[in-house]
Design a protein around this motif. Structure first.
Motif, mmCIF file in Angstrom:
data_model
loop_
_atom_site.group_PDB
_atom_site.id
_atom_site.type_symbol
_atom_site.label_atom_id
_atom_site.label_comp_id
_atom_site.label_asym_id
_atom_site.label_seq_id
_atom_site.Cartn_x
_atom_site.Cartn_y
_atom_site.Cartn_z
ATOM 1 N N GLN A 101 0.821 -1.204 0.000
ATOM 2 C CA GLN A 101 0.000 0.000 0.000
ATOM 3 C C GLN A 101 0.858 1.258 0.000
ATOM 4 O O GLN A 101 0.608 2.211 -0.738
ATOM 5 C CB GLN A 101 -0.891 -0.022 1.222
ATOM 6 C CG GLN A 101 -2.284 0.443 0.931
ATOM 7 C CD GLN A 101 -3.203 0.249 2.113
ATOM 8 O OE1 GLN A 101 -2.758 0.030 3.252
ATOM 9 N NE2 GLN A 101 -4.485 0.340 1.849
ATOM 10 N N LYS A 102 1.888 1.242 0.832
ATOM 11 C CA LYS A 102 2.785 2.389 0.924
ATOM 12 C C LYS A 102 3.550 2.583 -0.393
ATOM 13 O O LYS A 102 3.724 3.702 -0.861
ATOM 14 C CB LYS A 102 3.750 2.186 2.098
ATOM 15 C CG LYS A 102 4.700 3.354 2.312
ATOM 16 C CD LYS A 102 5.495 3.175 3.592
ATOM 17 C CE LYS A 102 6.613 4.195 3.667
ATOM 18 N NZ LYS A 102 6.341 5.302 4.566
ATOM 19 N N SER A 105 1.286 3.841 -3.221
ATOM 20 C CA SER A 105 0.879 5.244 -3.106
ATOM 21 C C SER A 105 2.055 6.213 -3.150
ATOM 22 O O SER A 105 1.868 7.425 -3.025
ATOM 23 C CB SER A 105 0.052 5.453 -1.836
ATOM 24 O OG SER A 105 0.817 5.121 -0.715
ATOM 25 N N SER A 106 3.271 5.705 -3.352
ATOM 26 C CA SER A 106 4.420 6.605 -3.477
ATOM 27 C C SER A 106 4.387 7.280 -4.852
ATOM 28 O O SER A 106 3.677 6.841 -5.756
ATOM 29 C CB SER A 106 5.734 5.842 -3.275
ATOM 30 O OG SER A 106 5.958 4.949 -4.346
ATOM 31 N N THR A 107 5.173 8.352 -4.976
ATOM 32 C CA THR A 107 5.144 9.101 -6.236
ATOM 33 C C THR A 107 6.565 9.289 -6.785
ATOM 34 O O THR A 107 7.171 10.345 -6.608
ATOM 35 C CB THR A 107 4.505 10.494 -6.031
ATOM 36 O OG1 THR A 107 5.122 11.106 -4.876
ATOM 37 C CG2 THR A 107 3.024 10.387 -5.781
ATOM 38 N N ARG A 119 1.711 -0.170 -10.977
ATOM 39 C CA ARG A 119 1.095 1.155 -10.987
ATOM 40 C C ARG A 119 1.920 2.171 -11.778
ATOM 41 O O ARG A 119 1.371 3.021 -12.467
ATOM 42 C CB ARG A 119 0.942 1.642 -9.543
ATOM 43 C CG ARG A 119 0.737 3.126 -9.406
ATOM 44 C CD ARG A 119 -0.561 3.481 -8.753
ATOM 45 N NE ARG A 119 -0.992 4.829 -9.036
ATOM 46 C CZ ARG A 119 -1.245 5.745 -8.105
ATOM 47 N NH1 ARG A 119 -1.088 5.429 -6.835
ATOM 48 N NH2 ARG A 119 -1.659 6.931 -8.446
ATOM 49 N N HIS A 120 3.238 2.110 -11.673
ATOM 50 C CA HIS A 120 4.072 3.214 -12.143
ATOM 51 C C HIS A 120 4.779 2.993 -13.475
ATOM 52 O O HIS A 120 5.304 3.939 -14.049
ATOM 53 C CB HIS A 120 5.097 3.592 -11.059
ATOM 54 C CG HIS A 120 4.462 4.103 -9.794
ATOM 55 N ND1 HIS A 120 4.511 3.408 -8.597
ATOM 56 C CD2 HIS A 120 3.735 5.208 -9.548
ATOM 57 C CE1 HIS A 120 3.855 4.091 -7.668
ATOM 58 N NE2 HIS A 120 3.367 5.181 -8.215
ATOM 59 N N ARG A 150 -6.887 -1.046 -11.999
ATOM 60 C CA ARG A 150 -6.169 -0.499 -10.847
ATOM 61 C C ARG A 150 -6.106 -1.450 -9.661
ATOM 62 O O ARG A 150 -5.980 -1.039 -8.515
ATOM 63 C CB ARG A 150 -6.777 0.849 -10.422
ATOM 64 C CG ARG A 150 -6.839 1.849 -11.577
ATOM 65 C CD ARG A 150 -7.653 3.082 -11.234
ATOM 66 N NE ARG A 150 -7.029 3.824 -10.137
ATOM 67 C CZ ARG A 150 -6.154 4.805 -10.319
ATOM 68 N NH1 ARG A 150 -5.783 5.162 -11.520
ATOM 69 N NH2 ARG A 150 -5.637 5.426 -9.294
#
Ligand code: SF4
Length: 187
Positions: A101-102, A105-107, A119-120, A150
């Motif tokens: 989860q962490k 949700s990182s960017t 995701r990225h 997603r």
């Protein structure tokens, strides 16, 4: 209760049992002899969770970073944060490895390699990485389907199932869970 891993086994276990997020960081570190802060944290704490001892962790990171910045700069600028992750500096907190989860949700910015590839990554890069991991083309389409909706952790779970050839009802929610269950499979 994670198994202990030593430096000499690390390339082999990275190939067989690291989830894609950590394989990517590991390969980039071997390739570039460098990782930016976010990557050092994500991979460093994962490796700690995998059972890499502090002395081995220092030797592992030093062997790579000295090729880029020199041994002296490594000792000065980078060794501290590794000891810090192991609770040997600063507030002496024993930092825990990041959950999915962490990580999801990182960017990550330009030049960063941390984050969750499901995701990225671009679709093209993700497909290529999954093929290299040994995901067959049927499973790959199912993974991409989860990604489009997603459901990144489900995509990772399907990857785990495809690579290990089993059904994995637990579902992936932590990179170190992926690792330890993969290691059990190979034992
Ligand atoms: Fe890593 Fe979790 Fe993403 Fe899988 S779902 S690649 S273990 S962050």
């Amino acid at each position: 209760e994670f198994a202990e891993v030593s430096i000499k086994d690390i390339d082999q276990v990275a190939k067989s049992s690291f989830p894609l997020c950590m394989r990517h960081l590991f390969e980039k570190l071997r390739e570039d002899h460098h990782l930016k802060h976010g990557g050092r944290m994500q991979l460093g704490l994962f490796l700690k969770g995998v059972g890499l001892k502090l002395d081995d962790a220092l030797a592992f990171w030093k062997a790579e970073f000295s090729q880029k910045v020199g041994a002296e700069r490594f000792d000065k600028e980078y060794a501290y944060s590794i000891r810090h992750n192991y609770g040997r500096e600063g507030k002496r907190t024993d930092y825990t490895p990041y959950s999915c989860q962490k990580i999801i949700s990182s960017t990550p910015g330009v030049g960063d390699h941390h984050g969750c590839p499901y995701r990225h990554f671009s679709e093209e890069n993700l497909r290529a990485a999954l093929s290299r991991m040994g995901v067959n083309s049927g499973a790959l389409e199912n993974v991409m389907d989860k990604v489009r909706n997603r459901h990144y952790q489900l995509a990772c779970t399907l990857t785990f199932e495809s690579i290990h050839g089993l059904s994995y009802d637990a579902g992936i929610n932590h990179p170190n869970q992926y690792f330890s269950d993969s290691q059990k499979f190979f034992k």
